[in-house]
Design a protein around this motif. Structure first.
Motif, PDB file in Angstrom:
ATOM      1  N   VAL A  99      59.969  -7.229  44.864  1.00 58.72           N
ATOM      2  CA  VAL A  99      58.765  -8.260  44.598  1.00 58.72           C
ATOM      3  C   VAL A  99      58.190  -8.553  46.085  1.00 58.72           C
ATOM      4  O   VAL A  99      59.272  -9.153  46.658  1.00 58.72           O
ATOM      5  CB  VAL A  99      59.215  -9.289  43.743  1.00 58.72           C
ATOM      6  N   GLY A 100      57.075  -8.947  46.163  1.00 61.55           N
ATOM      7  CA  GLY A 100      56.847  -9.379  47.457  1.00 61.55           C
ATOM      8  C   GLY A 100      56.589  -8.427  48.561  1.00 61.55           C
ATOM      9  O   GLY A 100      55.822  -8.800  49.558  1.00 61.55           O
ATOM     10  N   GLN A 101      56.816  -7.350  48.476  1.00 65.10           N
ATOM     11  CA  GLN A 101      56.439  -6.378  49.354  1.00 65.10           C
ATOM     12  C   GLN A 101      55.113  -5.753  48.992  1.00 65.10           C
ATOM     13  O   GLN A 101      54.794  -5.604  47.958  1.00 65.10           O
ATOM     14  CB  GLN A 101      57.739  -5.199  49.296  1.00 65.10           C
ATOM     15  N   VAL A 102      54.671  -4.760  49.983  1.00 66.81           N
ATOM     16  CA  VAL A 102      53.485  -4.379  49.613  1.00 66.81           C
ATOM     17  C   VAL A 102      53.403  -2.771  49.540  1.00 66.81           C
ATOM     18  O   VAL A 102      54.383  -2.093  50.414  1.00 66.81           O
ATOM     19  CB  VAL A 102      52.348  -4.610  50.856  1.00 66.81           C
ATOM     20  N   VAL A 103      52.932  -2.068  48.396  1.00 67.83           N
ATOM     21  CA  VAL A 103      52.825  -0.654  48.305  1.00 67.83           C
ATOM     22  C   VAL A 103      51.851  -0.337  48.960  1.00 67.83           C
ATOM     23  O   VAL A 103      50.461  -0.708  48.736  1.00 67.83           O
ATOM     24  CB  VAL A 103      52.952  -0.419  46.962  1.00 67.83           C
ATOM     25  N   ASN A 104      51.712   0.810  49.867  1.00 68.66           N
ATOM     26  CA  ASN A 104      50.656   1.317  50.357  1.00 68.66           C
ATOM     27  C   ASN A 104      50.607   2.674  50.046  1.00 68.66           C
ATOM     28  O   ASN A 104      51.311   3.556  50.178  1.00 68.66           O
ATOM     29  CB  ASN A 104      50.194   1.540  52.064  1.00 68.66           C
ATOM     30  N   ILE A 105      49.398   3.167  49.222  1.00 64.91           N
ATOM     31  CA  ILE A 105      49.260   4.722  48.700  1.00 64.91           C
ATOM     32  C   ILE A 105      48.189   5.192  49.401  1.00 64.91           C
ATOM     33  O   ILE A 105      47.051   4.635  49.632  1.00 64.91           O
ATOM     34  CB  ILE A 105      49.135   4.732  47.211  1.00 64.91           C
ATOM     35  N   LYS A 106      48.222   6.560  49.786  1.00 62.36           N
ATOM     36  CA  LYS A 106      47.243   7.352  50.379  1.00 62.36           C
ATOM     37  C   LYS A 106      47.050   8.621  49.582  1.00 62.36           C
ATOM     38  O   LYS A 106      48.247   9.177  49.332  1.00 62.36           O
ATOM     39  CB  LYS A 106      47.381   7.411  51.983  1.00 62.36           C
ATOM     40  N   ALA A 107      46.070   9.028  49.498  1.00 61.03           N
ATOM     41  CA  ALA A 107      45.681  10.261  48.618  1.00 61.03           C
ATOM     42  C   ALA A 107      44.481  10.970  49.239  1.00 61.03           C
ATOM     43  O   ALA A 107      43.583  10.512  49.666  1.00 61.03           O
ATOM     44  CB  ALA A 107      45.524  10.037  47.202  1.00 61.03           C
ATOM     45  N   LYS A 108      44.644  12.443  49.362  1.00 64.74           N
ATOM     46  CA  LYS A 108      43.811  13.277  49.746  1.00 64.74           C
ATOM     47  C   LYS A 108      43.621  14.740  49.142  1.00 64.74           C
ATOM     48  O   LYS A 108      44.924  15.127  48.929  1.00 64.74           O
ATOM     49  CB  LYS A 108      43.503  13.437  51.452  1.00 64.74           C
ATOM     50  N   VAL A 109      42.559  15.260  49.089  1.00 66.38           N
ATOM     51  CA  VAL A 109      42.662  16.682  48.562  1.00 66.38           C
ATOM     52  C   VAL A 109      43.087  17.573  49.556  1.00 66.38           C
ATOM     53  O   VAL A 109      42.454  17.499  50.698  1.00 66.38           O
ATOM     54  CB  VAL A 109      41.207  16.881  48.098  1.00 66.38           C
ATOM     55  N   ASN A 110      44.013  18.276  49.111  1.00 62.59           N
ATOM     56  CA  ASN A 110      44.543  19.402  50.082  1.00 62.59           C
ATOM     57  C   ASN A 110      43.811  20.423  50.034  1.00 62.59           C
ATOM     58  O   ASN A 110      43.535  21.480  50.999  1.00 62.59           O
ATOM     59  CB  ASN A 110      46.117  19.763  49.846  1.00 62.59           C
ATOM     60  N   ARG A 111      43.439  20.952  48.799  1.00 64.37           N
ATOM     61  CA  ARG A 111      42.438  22.090  48.625  1.00 64.37           C
ATOM     62  C   ARG A 111      41.919  22.092  47.176  1.00 64.37           C
ATOM     63  O   ARG A 111      42.591  21.744  46.058  1.00 64.37           O
ATOM     64  CB  ARG A 111      43.474  23.337  48.686  1.00 64.37           C
ATOM     65  N   ALA A 112      40.696  22.806  47.031  1.00 64.22           N
ATOM     66  CA  ALA A 112      39.883  22.965  45.805  1.00 64.22           C
ATOM     67  C   ALA A 112      40.010  24.432  45.416  1.00 64.22           C
ATOM     68  O   ALA A 112      39.860  25.219  46.236  1.00 64.22           O
ATOM     69  CB  ALA A 112      38.636  22.483  46.001  1.00 64.22           C
ATOM     70  N   PHE A 113      40.539  24.615  44.307  1.00 61.44           N
ATOM     71  CA  PHE A 113      40.603  26.006  43.930  1.00 61.44           C
ATOM     72  C   PHE A 113      39.255  26.201  43.086  1.00 61.44           C
ATOM     73  O   PHE A 113      37.940  26.175  43.562  1.00 61.44           O
ATOM     74  CB  PHE A 113      41.880  26.314  43.082  1.00 61.44           C
ATOM     75  N   ASN A 114      39.201  26.588  41.871  1.00 67.01           N
ATOM     76  CA  ASN A 114      37.918  27.039  41.085  1.00 67.01           C
ATOM     77  C   ASN A 114      37.463  25.755  40.374  1.00 67.01           C
ATOM     78  O   ASN A 114      36.653  25.079  40.723  1.00 67.01           O
ATOM     79  CB  ASN A 114      38.424  28.013  40.068  1.00 67.01           C
ATOM     80  N   THR A 115      38.345  25.173  39.179  1.00 70.34           N
ATOM     81  CA  THR A 115      38.090  23.893  38.623  1.00 70.34           C
ATOM     82  C   THR A 115      39.205  22.961  38.990  1.00 70.34           C
ATOM     83  O   THR A 115      39.081  21.735  38.461  1.00 70.34           O
ATOM     84  CB  THR A 115      38.077  24.309  37.200  1.00 70.34           C
ATOM     85  N   SER A 116      40.140  23.261  39.784  1.00 67.95           N
ATOM     86  CA  SER A 116      41.408  22.431  39.875  1.00 67.95           C
ATOM     87  C   SER A 116      41.640  22.270  41.420  1.00 67.95           C
ATOM     88  O   SER A 116      41.174  23.051  42.257  1.00 67.95           O
ATOM     89  CB  SER A 116      42.598  23.052  39.390  1.00 67.95           C
TER      90      SER A 116
END
Ligand code: COA
Ligand code: ADP
Length: 608
Positions: A99-116
């Protein structure tokens, strides 16, 4: 087959950190601005008491919700339409967050296939008072563009811009391949009797499994769903984690810590108004850890239950100093013996996976024992090592002769070489010819004999290769002419991969493994190959660029050292014989398609 995706991910972290961590090493545009992946999404959150458990630590369920929503926004940024979570690969939690600490989240697309799409997620923690940051976990999730009334939504391809993005893009195809065969491979492994004999059943003083059983129902409200009324994947994962934690606590009447989660797969959608039934039980307890299985099913009204998700979570109990406590044994329910045995098998698979995949590439032991439980990781490790080597952008041209180029690369005292040229042959044909290692004796003087030991599956093969001994001046000696030096043999895993998409190369990766059935024998020095193989890129319909890579172990170095030192150009001679071999076999004269040489379904490509 459990892939600790966070670990697969961290295996390339040395390449990717400059991108993912967002700290000093970020790439820069030519105009000096920091490069930022257009799909990148960040989330920062202070951990409040309402997010925490009894120990004032962030509840993993809350974290899973944040990770899922951040990753979903990244996926939607690329897709331009609503997306839903299909799966979250294995996650290993390195640290808890207070508690009191900060969570940093980063997300990025690595690859697009057909629909996923594959989305990489990095979670770190920040202590605001000491200004320190540390890694909490990495995860890889797959999102699919939500179907519309018009059907599936085809995604545009994602073009990687930096070297790190290129590596992730390339490895994403390999991870996808593993993900899609995950269920079948697990079924095969669990059915294998060898796994059923790990732990004897001693019920003295054991806790009855039924004492840990949990069942809990949740009503899906609009707050649990996205704007398309689909239940958020993260919310379901959080509910699953909640019941799993209760089951784990009941084993030893203490508060457990979640270590890792095996893959989540959302088999079907859930919507607002669904009743979600979550069931969990401790499947088995080992010395310091236990496996809790959890199953999520949905229903509305009188409808039958729909299976939404099943997952396996590993918990431990820590003492005051944070050390794992010894756990009581579990006595399975009369009908729980299968799950008890399967938990032993999964535990063995997890340990194998950790051994192979958590090591940094250069630290992976040269010859890992090959067995059923680790074959998938070894195969992944084999292909990913070659892809990473090929993706390096600091290869130095060492020499060139008639358009055959020899490059070298030095990384942390490991010398690698690459021989590259263009050949007048369709890439697919070159791939067929070069991936059958037993044919290499026809063109490579360093291959004296090559026997196929085992066809693991359509794409992976085990070979024993015998090479001549090498004298100090680099000349090879046949066994008969050998004066004192022994001939060498290698046990190699050959993994072949056709391209996932146009623009991808064909890959044939080679690495050493050990096999109890083929121990080193007298008269042969057992040599080891850390990473070698071919990348074959289609230049045009009839022309291929063929690159041969080798991370030179001490046993391999003598074969090339005179070339590297500029004293000979034997690499050129070998490529000439290779070229002649390819030209002579350019046309497949066999009546059956060549791929049947190595078995049916050889051209499995996860991207079709
Ligand atoms: N892991 C990762 N991706 C998977 C997968 C898995 N286990 N199973 C299927 N996929 C991918 C396929 O590769 C395919 O990708 P592509 O189009 O890029 O090739 C895509 O999902 C669709 O696969 P398809 O075979 O057409 O459909 P399906 O019958 O397997 O259904 C879903 C896939 C996602 C539509 C279906 O499983 C579903 O509705 N799941 C629930 C999703 C959801 O609502 N999540 C929120 C929480 S409930
Ligand atoms: P499997 O039975 O092959 O393990 P399931 O998807 O049926 O696969 O279940 C996954 C896990 O969920 C089980 O291993 C078990 O730990 C837990 N589980 C399933 N059903 C129940 C139940 N009725 N009560 C408690 N836990 C359950």
């Amino acid at each position: 087959m459990f892939v600790l995706w966070s670990e697969l991910f961290s295996a390339v972290s040395h390449l990717c950190d400059h991108y993912i961590s967002g700290t000093p090493k970020m790439s820069r545009h030519q105009n000096g601005e920091e490069y930022r992946n257009p799909t990148e999404v960040k989330k920062s959150q202070i951990v409040m008491p309402c997010h925490a458990n009894h120990r004032q630590e962030l509840s993993v369920g809350e974290l899973l919700k944040w990770m899922d929503s951040t990753a979903c926004l990244s996926a939607e940024r690329h897709a331009g339409c609503p997306c839903v979570t299909v799966s979250v690969d294995d996650i290993h939690f390195e640290h808890t967050i207070g508690v009191g600490q900060v969570v940093n989240i980063k997300a990025k697309v690595n690859r697009a296939f057909n629909t996923s799409m594959e989305v990489g997620i990095v979670v770190s923690c920040e202590d605001l008072f000491s200004d320190t940051h540390w890694s909490v976990c990495r995860a890889v999730a797959t999102f699919v563009s939500q179907r519309t009334t018009g059907g599936k939504v085809q995604l545009r391809p994602l073009v990687p811009c930096t070297q790190a993005e290129q590596v992730e893009h390339s490895l994403a195809a390999e991870r996808r391949r593993m993900r899609l065969v995950h269920a079948d491979i697990m079924k095969d492994l669990l059915a294998n009797r060898a796994f059923q004999q790990g732990q004897s059943l001693n019920c003295n003083g054991a806790v009855p499994a039924e004492r840990t059983r949990v069942e809990s129902v949740e009503l899906v409200l609009p707050t649990h769903a996205n704007h398309q009324v689909n239940t958020f994947g993260g919310q379901i994962m959080a509910w699953m984690e909640n019941v799993a934690t209760i089951a784990a606590s009941r084993l030893c009447n203490a508060h457990p810590t979640l270590q890792s989660i095996d893959m989540f797969h959302f088999r079907g959608p859930s919507h607002v108004g669904d009743r979600l039934v979550l069931k969990a039980i401790v499947n088995n307890a080992f010395k310091n850890s236990m496996e809790v299985g959890v199953c999520a099913e949905a229903y509305q009204g009188e409808e039958p239950l729909r299976h939404i998700n099943s997952a396996f979570m590993t918990f431990e109990i820590r003492d005051q100093e944070g050390k794992p406590c010894t756990l009581p044994r579990i006595r399975p329910e009369p009908l729980g013996m299968r799950r008890y045995q399967e938990a032993i098998a999964r535990n063995k698979i997890r340990l194998d996976r950790k051994y192979i995949i958590s090591c940094k590439q250069t630290e992976v032991p040269l010859s890992v024992p090959w067995d059923l439980s680790n074959q998938v990781y070894l195969s992944y490790n084999n292909v990913s090592a070659l892809k990473m080597l090929a993706a390096r952008n600091n290869w130095l041209l060492n020499s060139e002769k008639n358009k055959v180029s020899l490059y070298t690369l030095e990384q942390k005292q490991v010398l690698s070489f690459k021989v590259e040229t263009e050949v007048d042959i369709p890439a697919e044909r070159a791939f067929m010819l070069l991936s059958d290692l037993s044919k290499r004796v026809e063109w490579d003087p360093n291959y004296e004999r090559c026997e196929l030991i085992l066809r693991v599956n359509d794409d992976d093969f085990l070979y024993r290769v015998v090479t001549p001994s090498i004298s100090q001046d680099g000349a090879s000696n046949s066994p008969s002419a050998d004066q004192g030096g022994k001939v060498q043999d290698f046990i190699l895993l050959a993994s072949r991969r056709p391209p996932c998409d146009s623009g991808d190369p064909y890959v044939i990766a080679l690495r050493s493994v050990t096999l109890p059935t083929h121990p080193p024998t007298e008269g042969y020095n057992r040599g080891e190959v850390l990473c070698a193989g071919f990348s074959i890129l289609e230049v045009s319909k009839d022309i291929s660029k063929i690159s041969y890579f080798n991370q030179a172990s001490p046993e391999v170095l003598p074969y090339i050292s005179t070339d590297i030192a500029g004293l000979s150009s034997s690499f050129y001679g070998i490529f000439c014989t290779c070229n002649t071999f390819l030209q002579e076999n350019r046309v497949d004269h066999t009546s059956t398609p060549h791929k049947t040489d190595l078995g049916p379904g050889t051209f499995f490509c996860g991207c079709e």
